[in-house]
Each structure stands twice: as C-alpha cells, then as structure tokens.
Write an enzyme that holds these catalytic residues in place. Structure first.
Site, PDB file in Angstrom:
ATOM      1  N   GLU A  62      26.225  51.872  24.170  1.00  0.00           N
ATOM      2  CA  GLU A  62      24.927  52.422  23.751  1.00  0.00           C
ATOM      3  C   GLU A  62      23.798  51.973  24.672  1.00  0.00           C
ATOM      4  O   GLU A  62      22.785  52.648  24.785  1.00  0.00           O
ATOM      5  CB  GLU A  62      24.612  52.001  22.306  1.00  0.00           C
ATOM      6  CG  GLU A  62      25.145  52.976  21.287  1.00  0.00           C
ATOM      7  CD  GLU A  62      24.570  52.792  19.888  1.00  0.00           C
ATOM      8  OE1 GLU A  62      23.751  51.880  19.651  1.00  0.00           O
ATOM      9  OE2 GLU A  62      24.975  53.567  19.008  1.00  0.00           O
TER      10      GLU A  62
ATOM     11  N   LYS B 291      22.905  63.111  15.012  1.00  0.00           N
ATOM     12  CA  LYS B 291      22.315  62.990  13.660  1.00  0.00           C
ATOM     13  C   LYS B 291      21.576  64.271  13.287  1.00  0.00           C
ATOM     14  O   LYS B 291      21.693  64.774  12.179  1.00  0.00           O
ATOM     15  CB  LYS B 291      21.320  61.823  13.629  1.00  0.00           C
ATOM     16  CG  LYS B 291      21.965  60.460  13.519  1.00  0.00           C
ATOM     17  CD  LYS B 291      20.892  59.422  13.270  1.00  0.00           C
ATOM     18  CE  LYS B 291      21.418  58.020  13.406  1.00  0.00           C
ATOM     19  NZ  LYS B 291      20.355  57.029  13.476  1.00  0.00           N
TER      20      LYS B 291
ATOM     21  N   HIS C  78      52.730  47.055  26.285  1.00  0.00           N
ATOM     22  CA  HIS C  78      53.843  47.966  26.016  1.00  0.00           C
ATOM     23  C   HIS C  78      53.322  49.345  25.652  1.00  0.00           C
ATOM     24  O   HIS C  78      53.982  50.108  24.965  1.00  0.00           O
ATOM     25  CB  HIS C  78      54.725  47.385  24.911  1.00  0.00           C
ATOM     26  CG  HIS C  78      55.347  46.093  25.341  1.00  0.00           C
ATOM     27  ND1 HIS C  78      56.632  45.990  25.787  1.00  0.00           N
ATOM     28  CD2 HIS C  78      54.805  44.849  25.467  1.00  0.00           C
ATOM     29  CE1 HIS C  78      56.879  44.741  26.143  1.00  0.00           C
ATOM     30  NE2 HIS C  78      55.775  44.024  25.958  1.00  0.00           N
TER      31      HIS C  78
HETATM   32  O1  PA5 Z   1      22.257  49.557  18.190  1.00  0.00           O
HETATM   33  C1  PA5 Z   1      21.666  50.327  17.456  1.00  0.00           C
HETATM   34  O2  PA5 Z   1      20.437  50.365  17.343  1.00  0.00           O
HETATM   35  C2  PA5 Z   1      22.465  51.296  16.594  1.00  0.00           C
HETATM   36  O3  PA5 Z   1      23.821  51.241  16.859  1.00  0.00           O
HETATM   37  C3  PA5 Z   1      22.242  50.977  15.116  1.00  0.00           C
HETATM   38  O4  PA5 Z   1      22.657  49.668  14.856  1.00  0.00           O
HETATM   39  C4  PA5 Z   1      22.995  51.964  14.210  1.00  0.00           C
HETATM   40  O5  PA5 Z   1      22.691  53.282  14.550  1.00  0.00           O
HETATM   41  C5  PA5 Z   1      22.637  51.706  12.748  1.00  0.00           C
HETATM   42  O6  PA5 Z   1      21.272  51.865  12.551  1.00  0.00           O
HETATM   43  P1  PA5 Z   1      20.530  51.258  11.291  1.00  0.00           P
HETATM   44  O7  PA5 Z   1      20.645  49.787  11.333  1.00  0.00           O
HETATM   45  O8  PA5 Z   1      19.122  51.718  11.452  1.00  0.00           O
HETATM   46  O9  PA5 Z   1      21.179  51.836  10.074  1.00  0.00           O
END
Ligand code: PA5
Length: 402
Positions: A253, A388, A274
């Site tokens: 990310e 989303k 394996h």
């Molecule tokens: O690293 C990030 O910001 C994302 O992966 C969030 O952790 C994830 O989308 C979850 O978001 P939230 O904590 O707002 O529910």
C-alpha cells in the site's frame, strides 16, 4: 535529503517515527489496565478490523504465541471484519455461545464497510447476551476527531482509545491499535516497545552505511532499477506467516502507486520449497528474495537415535530441528543464489517481543524511505478508495432493485 524530509516533515503523518520514544506512560498504563480487565473477565477478545487495523496485532500475536494453545499469560484473541464471508461470521458467532467475550473494534476512519458491518453484528449479539453490561465490554479504537465510530462510542458510553491523528493505518501497530490486542494475547508490550525504541535510536542516521533500514531500502531500490519487480519475503519459521502478511500490506500500500513499486510476496520454507521453491530456483527471473531469519528460537526438539537405523537418519540424531532448519536456510540461500536469484538477508538475534518490536520499526522506516526513493508518497492509498467507490455504487443500485 529524503532523510531530512522524513524526519522533519511536521505536517506529514509521521507520528510513528518517534512514537516509541515519546510513548506517554499514562496512555500505556491505560492500555495495560483495560487489557488486565479483559483477561480477568473474558475467555475471548474479538478484534474487529481490516488492513492496518488488524494485521499488525495478528502478526505479533502469532509470532510470539505457542503453536497449539494460547499464551499462558493471555486469552484467545480472534479477528473478524477483514472479509465479507457469511460463513466466517456465522461460525465466529457460534463459537462464542459458551464463552465470555469482549469486543475491540478498530478503525481509523470509523466507517470502513467490512469492519462496520462486523461491528453491527457483534454489537447486537453482545447487547442480546449482556444487556446493559454490553457497553462495558465494547472498546473502540479510532481517530480522535473525524470518525463515525467515535460518535457511536460517545453516544453509547463505550470506552475509547485514540489512534494518534498523525499515524496512518499500516504504521499504527505500535499504538493502541496493536498494543491492546497484543497485551490481551499475553505478550509483553513493554518489551515490544523497548525493541522499537532501540530501533528508533539505532536507525536515526542519514547514511545507509550506518542505517540498516536505509541500506535495505537502497538495495531493494537498486534491484527495482535493474528490472526486478517482485520481492519475495522468505522465512523458515511458520509463526512468521502473519508478519509476512503485515509486511506485504505495509509495502504494497505504501509503494504500489503511479505504475511503480515492487510487488511484495512471501513464502514459508520449508513448506514452500516443495511448491513455489521450484519457480524461485528455476522459473522466470522476475524476483529477488529477502530472508527474514531469527537466529534463536526458544523452543526446540531433538532428533532421537534409533538402534534400528532403518530410515538411515542416525547421522542427524542428537541434532535439533532448529539446527537443521538453520542449515536448511543456508542451503536454500546458496541454491537460489546459484540459480541467479539476488538475495538480501535480514538476521535477527532472537524471536522475542523485544526483537519483534525492533523488526517492526525497521520495516516501517525502510518502507517510508523505499517509497520516497521511488518518488512515491508512502502515506496514502488512493487505489484502495477506487474499489470502495465501486462496491458502494453497486450495493446502492442492488438495494434499489431489491
Ligand atoms: O493502511 C491503511 O491506512 C489501510 O490499510 C487501513 O488500515 C484500512 O483500509 C482500514 O481502514 P480503517 O482503519 O479506517 O478502517
């Protein structure tokens, strides 16, 4: 220059950078107090979260817990809200029927669909089971300002932990996001934070010669520049599987933007020797390998001597599994290197809370540096927003037709 930007950019979400050094004693104490209460009054803590809101806690819990029972100083910690499987939800609820439980719902934004839906279900279940007392069993971890979950917590009298505003989801493991579930699982969070603190001090230098996190970032960047597109994180201890998952999210990310970045993948050896091992040794030359190796693992088992040596394994008797595992790692490194796979080795002294805390911080700092080397901003995730929007649109259209 990047180092200076990283260390001094006050308006960036870099609260995690000095977080372990500036950890507020009262904040830590309040986490430990709630954790003690949960351990006393519940058999299970149900953690609701997705992405950075659950991967880190799960990773540390699994790395430091026994394989076949929960930690003797903790209780079961289970996770939900990171998928939309009806079967998973149904079976989780069924598994709670004869257990006392608490809920820790974790969401920085406070409105992520997967975790919000899971919270809706579990909140209702807790209210049916515990009536008025349910509100004492629900702990909310969210942003202190902009979060629907914060409003829900305030309106219902749930206890609340703040996620510091200047710490993003995948960099939040060492805040209440990770610390509360990890403490409830029976792991010493003070030692975890000590390790992270040591890393925060050790990894302050601007030069890759003295700063191991930057050295790792520079080497993987050099390999990217040479044309490699996949980094395979490899370990020889199954307990590290969820550390791999946390690492994949952190790097995936943070770096995968603007058509750039290394694809983070992982393997668990010997298991995957394996399976994917064949591809690594001999397949398309797309990847390089990063070995994450903890040299000392406290638990071990001796290979017995057998008078009737009908399996011809007496040459290994009186050696331990961990010794053989280490040699197997060395052999794999040699074989893959001979196969032309570039290898990075990260060697850590011991698999314990202190060293896991160190490694967590090491990877977060390396990740931020790596993204900046790619000229990519490490702290957002615009690609996640795209899916989303599509899902929400489809769900609204479907509801109208329904
Ligand atoms: O690293 C990030 O910001 C994302 O992966 C969030 O952790 C994830 O989308 C979850 O978001 P939230 O904590 O707002 O529910």
């Amino acid at each position: 220059m990047i180092h200076q930007h990283l260390e001094e950019a006050d308006n960036e979400p870099i609260g995690w950078l000095n977080g372990p050094l500036l950890m507020d004693e009262e904040y830590l104490k309040s986490i430990l107090t709630v954790s003690d209460e949960i351990k006393k009054r519940a058999d299970v803590l149900v953690v609701i979260g997705i992405g950075g809101s659950y991967l880190g806690a799960k990773a540390v819990q699994e790395a430091l817990s026994p394989y076949f029972k929960h930690h003797e100083k903790g209780i079961d910690v289970i996770y939900v809200g990171f998928n939309l499987s009806g079967a998973y939800m149904n079976q989780l609820i069924e598994s709670l029927y004869d257990k006392e439980f608490y809920i820790n719902v974790i969401s920085k934004s406070g409105s992520t669909m997967e975790s919000s839906l899971a919270f809706r279900v579990l909140r209702q279940y807790a209210e049916e089971r515990y009536k008025e007392e349910a509100k004492n069993r629900i702990i909310v971890t969210t942003d202190p300002e902009n979060s629907l979950l914060k409003v829900i917590a305030e309106n219902n009298g749930y206890r609340k932990f703040d996620i510091p505003s200047n710490v993003g989801g995948r960099y939040s493991l060492l805040t209440s996001v990770g610390l509360l579930p990890i403490a409830v699982a029976g792991i010493n969070i003070c030692e975890l934070l000590e390790g992270a603190k040591k890393a925060a001090i050790d990894l302050k230098d601007s030069s890759p010669e003295k700063n191991e996190a930057y050295r790792y970032a520079v080497i993987r960047h050099a390999l990217y520049t040479k044309g490699y597109r996949i980094e395979l994180l490899a370990s020889f201890e199954p307990a590290l599987t969820s550390i791999h998952e946390w690492w994949k999210q952190l790097f995936g990310e943070s770096e995968g933007k603007n058509k750039k970045g290394l694809f983070p993948a992982s393997v668990n050896y010997s298991t995957d020797l394996h399976s994917l091992g064949q591809f690594v040794q001999d397949g398309s030359p797309l990847l390089f390998e990063t070995f994450l190796h903890f040299k000392e693992i406290s638990d071990d088992y001796y290979i017995p001597y057998k008078t009737l040596n009908d399996d011809y394994l007496n040459f290994l008797s009186n050696r331990t599994f961990n010794e053989i595992n280490s040699i197997s790692k060395q052999g794999t490194v040699l074989a893959h290197a001979e196969g032309g796979v570039p290898i990075i080795q990260i060697e850590v002294d011991r698999l314990d809370a202190f060293h896991v805390g160190y490694v967590i911080y090491f990877f977060m700092k390396a990740c931020a540096m790596s993204a900046y080397l790619l000229d990519v901003y490490p702290f957002d995730q615009p690609g996640v927003e795209a899916y989303k929007k599509k899902i929400t649109q489809l769900l609204i259209e479907e509801s109208i037709i329904h």
